[in-house]
Each structure stands twice: as C-alpha cells, then as structure tokens.
Scaffold this motif. Sequence first.
Motif, PDB file in Angstrom:
ATOM      1  N   GLY A 138       2.364   2.281   7.056  1.00  0.00           N
ATOM      2  CA  GLY A 138       2.530   3.294   6.022  1.00  0.00           C
ATOM      3  C   GLY A 138       3.971   3.578   5.662  1.00  0.00           C
ATOM      4  O   GLY A 138       4.250   4.365   4.757  1.00  0.00           O
ATOM      5  N   SER A 139       4.913   2.937   6.365  1.00  0.00           N
ATOM      6  CA  SER A 139       6.335   3.099   6.061  1.00  0.00           C
ATOM      7  C   SER A 139       6.783   1.937   5.183  1.00  0.00           C
ATOM      8  O   SER A 139       6.780   0.783   5.619  1.00  0.00           O
ATOM      9  CB  SER A 139       7.160   3.148   7.351  1.00  0.00           C
ATOM     10  OG  SER A 139       8.535   3.249   7.062  1.00  0.00           O
TER      11      SER A 139
ATOM     12  N   ILE B 168       9.707   8.178  -8.629  1.00  0.00           N
ATOM     13  CA  ILE B 168       8.403   7.541  -8.855  1.00  0.00           C
ATOM     14  C   ILE B 168       7.547   7.652  -7.602  1.00  0.00           C
ATOM     15  O   ILE B 168       6.344   7.921  -7.673  1.00  0.00           O
ATOM     16  CB  ILE B 168       8.591   6.063  -9.265  1.00  0.00           C
ATOM     17  CG1 ILE B 168       9.315   5.978 -10.615  1.00  0.00           C
ATOM     18  CG2 ILE B 168       7.250   5.340  -9.335  1.00  0.00           C
ATOM     19  CD1 ILE B 168       9.738   4.571 -10.999  1.00  0.00           C
ATOM     20  N   ALA B 169       8.167   7.443  -6.433  1.00  0.00           N
ATOM     21  CA  ALA B 169       7.435   7.561  -5.170  1.00  0.00           C
ATOM     22  C   ALA B 169       6.907   8.979  -4.971  1.00  0.00           C
ATOM     23  O   ALA B 169       5.785   9.170  -4.484  1.00  0.00           O
ATOM     24  CB  ALA B 169       8.346   7.170  -4.010  1.00  0.00           C
TER      25      ALA B 169
ATOM     26  N   GLU C 134      -0.085   3.628  -1.309  1.00  0.00           N
ATOM     27  CA  GLU C 134      -0.544   3.232   0.024  1.00  0.00           C
ATOM     28  C   GLU C 134       0.401   3.719   1.129  1.00  0.00           C
ATOM     29  O   GLU C 134       0.064   3.642   2.307  1.00  0.00           O
ATOM     30  CB  GLU C 134      -0.632   1.701   0.103  1.00  0.00           C
ATOM     31  CG  GLU C 134      -1.606   1.084  -0.897  1.00  0.00           C
ATOM     32  CD  GLU C 134      -1.512  -0.433  -0.917  1.00  0.00           C
ATOM     33  OE1 GLU C 134      -0.739  -0.971  -0.085  1.00  0.00           O
ATOM     34  OE2 GLU C 134      -2.182  -1.065  -1.744  1.00  0.00           O
ATOM     35  N   GLY C 135       1.587   4.213   0.753  1.00  0.00           N
ATOM     36  CA  GLY C 135       2.600   4.552   1.745  1.00  0.00           C
ATOM     37  C   GLY C 135       2.645   6.028   2.096  1.00  0.00           C
ATOM     38  O   GLY C 135       2.269   6.894   1.299  1.00  0.00           O
ATOM     39  N   ASP C 136       3.126   6.312   3.310  1.00  0.00           N
ATOM     40  CA  ASP C 136       3.356   7.684   3.758  1.00  0.00           C
ATOM     41  C   ASP C 136       4.827   8.061   3.642  1.00  0.00           C
ATOM     42  O   ASP C 136       5.177   9.241   3.523  1.00  0.00           O
ATOM     43  CB  ASP C 136       2.918   7.847   5.224  1.00  0.00           C
ATOM     44  CG  ASP C 136       1.451   7.526   5.420  1.00  0.00           C
ATOM     45  OD1 ASP C 136       0.648   7.939   4.565  1.00  0.00           O
ATOM     46  OD2 ASP C 136       1.123   6.838   6.407  1.00  0.00           O
ATOM     47  N   GLU C 137       5.712   7.054   3.713  1.00  0.00           N
ATOM     48  CA  GLU C 137       7.139   7.298   3.582  1.00  0.00           C
ATOM     49  C   GLU C 137       7.786   6.080   2.941  1.00  0.00           C
ATOM     50  O   GLU C 137       7.243   4.972   2.985  1.00  0.00           O
ATOM     51  CB  GLU C 137       7.781   7.586   4.943  1.00  0.00           C
ATOM     52  CG  GLU C 137       7.687   6.440   5.938  1.00  0.00           C
ATOM     53  CD  GLU C 137       8.379   6.773   7.258  1.00  0.00           C
ATOM     54  OE1 GLU C 137       8.303   7.932   7.689  1.00  0.00           O
ATOM     55  OE2 GLU C 137       9.009   5.865   7.828  1.00  0.00           O
TER      56      GLU C 137
END
Length: 339
Positions: free
Chosen positions: A86-87, A39-40, A13-16
């Motif tokens: 998103g962070s 993993i990210a 779900e994240g951008d960073e």
Amino acid sequence: MDDADSLYEILTEGDELTIVCHNNPDPDCLASAFALGRIAAAAGIDERRILYSGDISHQQNRAFVNLLEIDLQPFEVETVQDRPAGSLLAFVDHSIPGANNRVPEGIRLDIVIDHHPAEGIDARFVDHREELGAAATILAEYVRELDVELDSVLATALLFAIRRETLNFLRGATRAEYDAAGYLHDHADRELLRKLSTPSVTGKTLDAIATAIRNRETSSSVLISHVGRTTERDALPQAADYLATLEGVETVIVFGIVGDSIHFSARSPDPRIHVGNVLKAAFEDVGSAGGHHDMAGGEIPLGIFAEYTTDDEQLLGIVEQVITVRLTAELGLSEDTEE
C-alpha cells in the motif's frame, strides 16, 4: 483507459505516497511533485511526502519552495526500501533509480512521469513524453482531466515551472505547453509569479558567473568555460544561459567543482549538436551526464582526481585540462582556442 485515469486508479490502491525528486530539484520537478501530491489527495491518500537530495541553491528554486510553502523532506534511503503493502513510490521529472537520484538501483517504482530522454524505464505506471518541454505540462493535463481542485498556489506552481523549463516558451515548447498555460493562466497569482521570476541573486552566484566569463575559451561557435570551485551549483546553468547570448556562440558548456563533484551545464540551439549526447559520450565512463539536444548537464565524482585534492590550485588545473580535452575531442574541435 487514458493515462490520467490509469494513474488515478493506481493511486486509489495506495495508503501512502512517497514522491522522490531528482538531485538538486528545479521548479519543474518541484511543481510536478506538488501537483502529484494534490492528485493523490483527491484519490484518498492522506499520507504523502516529497523527498529531495542535494541542494536547493538556485535563488529561483529557493523562492519557489518558500513562497509556495512546499513541504519537502531530506531523502533517506530507508524510506524507499522495504516499503509495506500500500506504500507507493513515484518519480517525477526523472525516471531511473540511481540516475540523478540517490534511490538504489533495483528499487521497485510504481509511478514515473518524465520528459527527459531515458531508456529502460520500469514502473507500474509510466508516462514518458520526450517530445514535451516540461514534466509540469503532463501534471497540468492530469489536474485538468481529473477535475482536481485548481487553487492559485497549484496553478502558479505549474505555470511558473512550465515557463521556467521552456525559458518563457522559447526552448522546447510545444502546443501542449501553450494549452497548459492557457488553462492555468486565469487561476494563477500574478503577483506571486512576478516574485518568483525576479528573486535576488547572491554575491557568490555573481562571482561564479564572473569567473566563467573570465575563463571562457571559444573554438568555432563553441564556448567552454569553468567557474572554478563554488558552493553555488546553480550558478553553472545561469552562467551557461548568460554566455549563450554572446555573439557568434552557438554552444556553451560550463563546468565547475561543487563539493566533491565536478558539475556541468550545457546549452546549444545549434541543430548540428546534441549537447546531451555530447556530455554522455564524453563522461559516461566516469560519471553521469546527458539531457536534451539544446540543454544538458552532468556530474563526475572527484574520486577520479583524488590524488590532487590536497592542492586546490593543482586540482583545478588538472580538472580543466582533462575536461577540456574530452570535450574538444567529442565535439571534433581544433585545439586552437581564443578568449
């Protein structure tokens, strides 16, 4: 859905992702942050950063960062405040904003992965396993379950962290640590492990350890000592580890002045003494302290001794007296000590 899948879903779900290490991070924290970043990346997050505050002063920690080429950035509070949608913000090897980190209390956390005793952890995803010997064990489990690419650098980082955190499986190791080590072993770089395990020691570190040896005082099976003032914060746990090998000693507490704070390091295989609780009870009203039953640490701002800071010799004398009295009272020791 198990923990690995739940973590992966949040990451998608994240951008960073910003991963914050605890103050003065050790190999367990650094390897865990490194693995979470991998993993990210597998989850599609291209912008990742690992932040730290304090110092990386222990020779093994410096070697760990340099040889594994871990990209670290100094902590800046602006990075974790007012984050855009998103962070994501993650803690590894610690869990509470403001406790052993510079993150302001009340900051929203997305991910917490930790094995240290803590209460009131608040995050979207929490994997808190006090029974484990290392946070890196949890991350190795995730890497395996999520089928993340395990190259020699990642395997070496996690394996070394588990070995270091458990003192080569002699402190706090569980079946999970052995399982993780077995998984990582064939992928690790043996020569790199050797280099990480035998870094050079600075003269200042050796001097601080020598000072702790000279200043040691014992009562029953408890040894209390100090290193005076030093720039080598990580000399304290090294001194504690060394003094813990002294015949007849079951509990060791070493303190010293580093910068503008008093730091502590404690070791105790004695099942009758929980050194984490001892340090917390003795100093929680003036600083932060705690840890496991056999290994703990803490820090007290020198502000409480501000009126003595113009005379270093006087300051050291006052600090030694106050700290020793508090520890002696909390441990229920006699005031009679022997060198």
